[in-house]
Write a protein that holds these residues in place. Structure first.
Motif, PDB file in Angstrom:
ATOM      1  N   ALA A 181       0.673  -1.356   0.190  1.00 51.22           N
ATOM      2  CA  ALA A 181      -0.060  -0.099   0.121  1.00 51.22           C
ATOM      3  C   ALA A 181       0.878   1.185  -0.126  1.00 51.22           C
ATOM      4  N   ASP A 182       0.541   2.109  -1.028  1.00 45.63           N
ATOM      5  CA  ASP A 182       1.229   3.367  -0.993  1.00 45.63           C
ATOM      6  C   ASP A 182       0.627   4.304  -1.915  1.00 45.63           C
ATOM      7  N   MET A 183       0.907   5.427  -2.170  1.00 43.75           N
ATOM      8  CA  MET A 183       0.182   6.413  -2.938  1.00 43.75           C
ATOM      9  C   MET A 183       1.504   7.190  -3.946  1.00 43.75           C
ATOM     10  N   GLU A 184       2.235   6.271  -4.442  1.00 45.94           N
ATOM     11  CA  GLU A 184       3.221   6.636  -5.241  1.00 45.94           C
ATOM     12  C   GLU A 184       2.718   7.111  -6.741  1.00 45.94           C
ATOM     13  N   THR A 185       1.694   6.581  -7.251  1.00 42.30           N
ATOM     14  CA  THR A 185       1.184   6.865  -8.362  1.00 42.30           C
ATOM     15  C   THR A 185       0.562   8.303  -8.204  1.00 42.30           C
ATOM     16  N   LEU A 186      -0.079   8.954  -7.279  1.00 42.39           N
ATOM     17  CA  LEU A 186      -0.475  10.080  -7.140  1.00 42.39           C
ATOM     18  C   LEU A 186       0.427  11.188  -7.216  1.00 42.39           C
ATOM     19  N   PHE A 187       1.857  10.807  -6.616  1.00 39.69           N
ATOM     20  CA  PHE A 187       2.870  11.720  -6.285  1.00 39.69           C
ATOM     21  C   PHE A 187       3.818  11.888  -7.347  1.00 39.69           C
ATOM     22  N   SER A 188       3.846  10.801  -8.018  1.00 34.83           N
ATOM     23  CA  SER A 188       4.874  10.681  -8.935  1.00 34.83           C
ATOM     24  C   SER A 188       3.961  11.245 -10.574  1.00 34.83           C
ATOM     25  N   LEU A 189       2.959  10.896 -10.626  1.00 34.77           N
ATOM     26  CA  LEU A 189       2.047  11.476 -12.128  1.00 34.77           C
ATOM     27  C   LEU A 189       1.590  12.842 -11.700  1.00 34.77           C
ATOM     28  N   GLY A 190       0.955  12.976 -10.496  1.00 35.17           N
ATOM     29  CA  GLY A 190       0.300  14.259 -10.125  1.00 35.17           C
ATOM     30  C   GLY A 190       1.067  15.300 -10.837  1.00 35.17           C
ATOM     31  N   PRO A 191       2.320  15.776 -10.616  1.00 33.55           N
ATOM     32  CA  PRO A 191       2.797  16.900 -11.018  1.00 33.55           C
ATOM     33  C   PRO A 191       2.659  16.988 -12.491  1.00 33.55           C
ATOM     34  N   TYR A 192       2.786  15.618 -13.362  1.00 22.44           N
ATOM     35  CA  TYR A 192       2.496  15.984 -14.929  1.00 22.44           C
ATOM     36  C   TYR A 192       1.263  16.433 -15.141  1.00 22.44           C
ATOM     37  N   VAL A 193       0.149  15.843 -14.442  1.00 22.55           N
ATOM     38  CA  VAL A 193      -1.114  16.328 -14.742  1.00 22.55           C
ATOM     39  C   VAL A 193      -1.328  17.701 -14.389  1.00 22.55           C
ATOM     40  N   PHE A 194      -0.642  18.062 -13.278  1.00 18.72           N
ATOM     41  CA  PHE A 194      -0.651  19.634 -13.004  1.00 18.72           C
ATOM     42  C   PHE A 194      -0.390  20.494 -13.980  1.00 18.72           C
ATOM     43  N   MET A 195       0.608  20.042 -14.844  1.00 20.16           N
ATOM     44  CA  MET A 195       1.646  20.754 -15.690  1.00 20.16           C
ATOM     45  C   MET A 195       0.526  21.164 -16.944  1.00 20.16           C
ATOM     46  N   PHE A 196      -0.540  20.396 -17.248  1.00 21.89           N
ATOM     47  CA  PHE A 196      -1.501  20.892 -18.151  1.00 21.89           C
ATOM     48  C   PHE A 196      -2.757  21.351 -17.584  1.00 21.89           C
TER      49      PHE A 196
END
Length: 240
Positions: free
Chosen positions: A47-62
Motif C-alpha cells: 500500500a502506497d500512494m506513489e502513483t498520485l505523487f509521481s504522476l500528479g505533477p505531470y497532470v498539473f502541468m497541463f
C-alpha cells in the motif's frame, strides 16, 4: 486583494472551468491508481500512494496552465486590464488576488484525494501499514508545486494576449523547471555543480521523504516570488 480573489474564485466555480479541472485531475489520477494495471495500487502488492505523487505533477502541468491562461491574457485582449489597473487597487493586490485564487483551486482539487489515502490505509496489511509522514510530506510538496505552476501560469498569461500561447508557454516552462534540470544533471559530474538542485523535482522529492526542510520551502517560495515579480514588471510596463 480580497475582492480580486473572490472574483476569480467565483469565476471558477460559476463556470465549468473549476469543475472540469477538478474532475479531470481526480478522474485521471483515480484511473491511474485503481484501474490501469501498470500503475494500479491493487497490483503493487503493498500500500502506497506513489502513483498520485509521481504522476500528479505531470497532470498539473497541463491543468494549471489551462486555469491560469485566461487570467491576464483575456483582460489584455478585451482591454479591461487598463480599467482594472486604474481602479484603487495596487498592482500587487491584483496579482496576489489572482495567484491565491488559482492556488486555492489547486488545494480544493487535492482535498478529495484524501479518499485515496483512506482507501490505501485500509488496504494495508495490517490496516494503516503505510508511511503517513512521507505521504503528508508529498502532499505538502504537491501543494507547493501547484503554487509554483500557478505563478508561472500567471506570468505567462501576463506576457501575451493569446490564451493558447499562454497555455503552451506555461506548460513548457513548468515541464522545463520541473524535470529539465534533472535531465541535464548527468552532463555534470563535478560535485561542486549539482545542476539537479536547481530544479523543482529535486526539492519536491526531498519534501516527499517526510522531512520538510526550510531550504526546500525557501526554494519554492523564491521561484513563486520570482515569477510574480516578472508579472509585476509586465503590468508596470503597461502603465508607462
Amino acid at each position: 486583494m480580497l475582492n480580486i480573489f473572490k472574483k476569480e474564485i467565483n469565476g471558477f466555480l460559476n463556470s465549468l472551468i473549476g469543475y472540469v479541472v477538478m474532475g479531470v485531475f481526480l478522474t485521471g489520477i483515480g484511473l491511474l491508481m485503481w484501474v490501469f494495471p501498470e500503475t494500479s495500487v491493487l497490483n503493487y502488492g503493498f500500500a502506497d500512494m506513489e502513483t498520485l505523487f509521481s504522476l500528479g505533477p505531470y497532470v498539473f502541468m497541463f491543468l494549471i496552465p489551462a486555469v491560469t491562461m485566461r487570467m491576464f491574457a483575456e483582460e489584455q485582449k478585451t482591454g479591461t486590464i487598463e480599467l482594472l489597473l486604474t481602479k484603487p487597487l495596487g498592482a500587487w493586490e491584483i496579482i496576489l488576488g489572482k495567484f491565491f485564487a488559482g492556488w486555492a483551486l489547486v488545494a480544493l482539487t487535492l482535498i478529495p484525494t484524501a479518499l485515496y489515502y483512506v482507501s490505501v490505509y485500509m488496504l494495508g496489511s495490517p490496516a494503516g501499514n503505510l508511511d503517513s509522514a512521507g505521504i503528508a510530506g508529498s502532499y505538502a510538496g504537491l501543494l507547493m508545486l501547484g503554487g509554483v505552476f500557478t505563478a508561472i501560469g500567471i506570468t505567462a498569461s501576463s506576457l501575451t494576449e493569446n490564451q493558447i500561447v499562454a497555455f503552451i508557454s506555461s506548460a513548457f516552462a513548468c515541464f522545463a523547471l520541473y524535470s529539465g534540470f534533472s535531465s541535464v544533471s548527468g552532463m555534470f559530474t563535478s560535485g561542486a555543480l549539482n545542476v539537479e538542485r536547481l530544479g523543482l523535482l529535486y526539492h519536491y522529492n526531498a519534501i516527499g521523504r517526510g522531512l520538510i526542510d526550510s531550504r526546500d520551502l525557501l526554494y519554492f517560495a523564491s521561484v513563486i516570488a520570482s515569477a510574480l515579480i516578472v508579472t509585476r514588471l509586465r503590468l508596470a510596463s503597461r502603465l508607462w
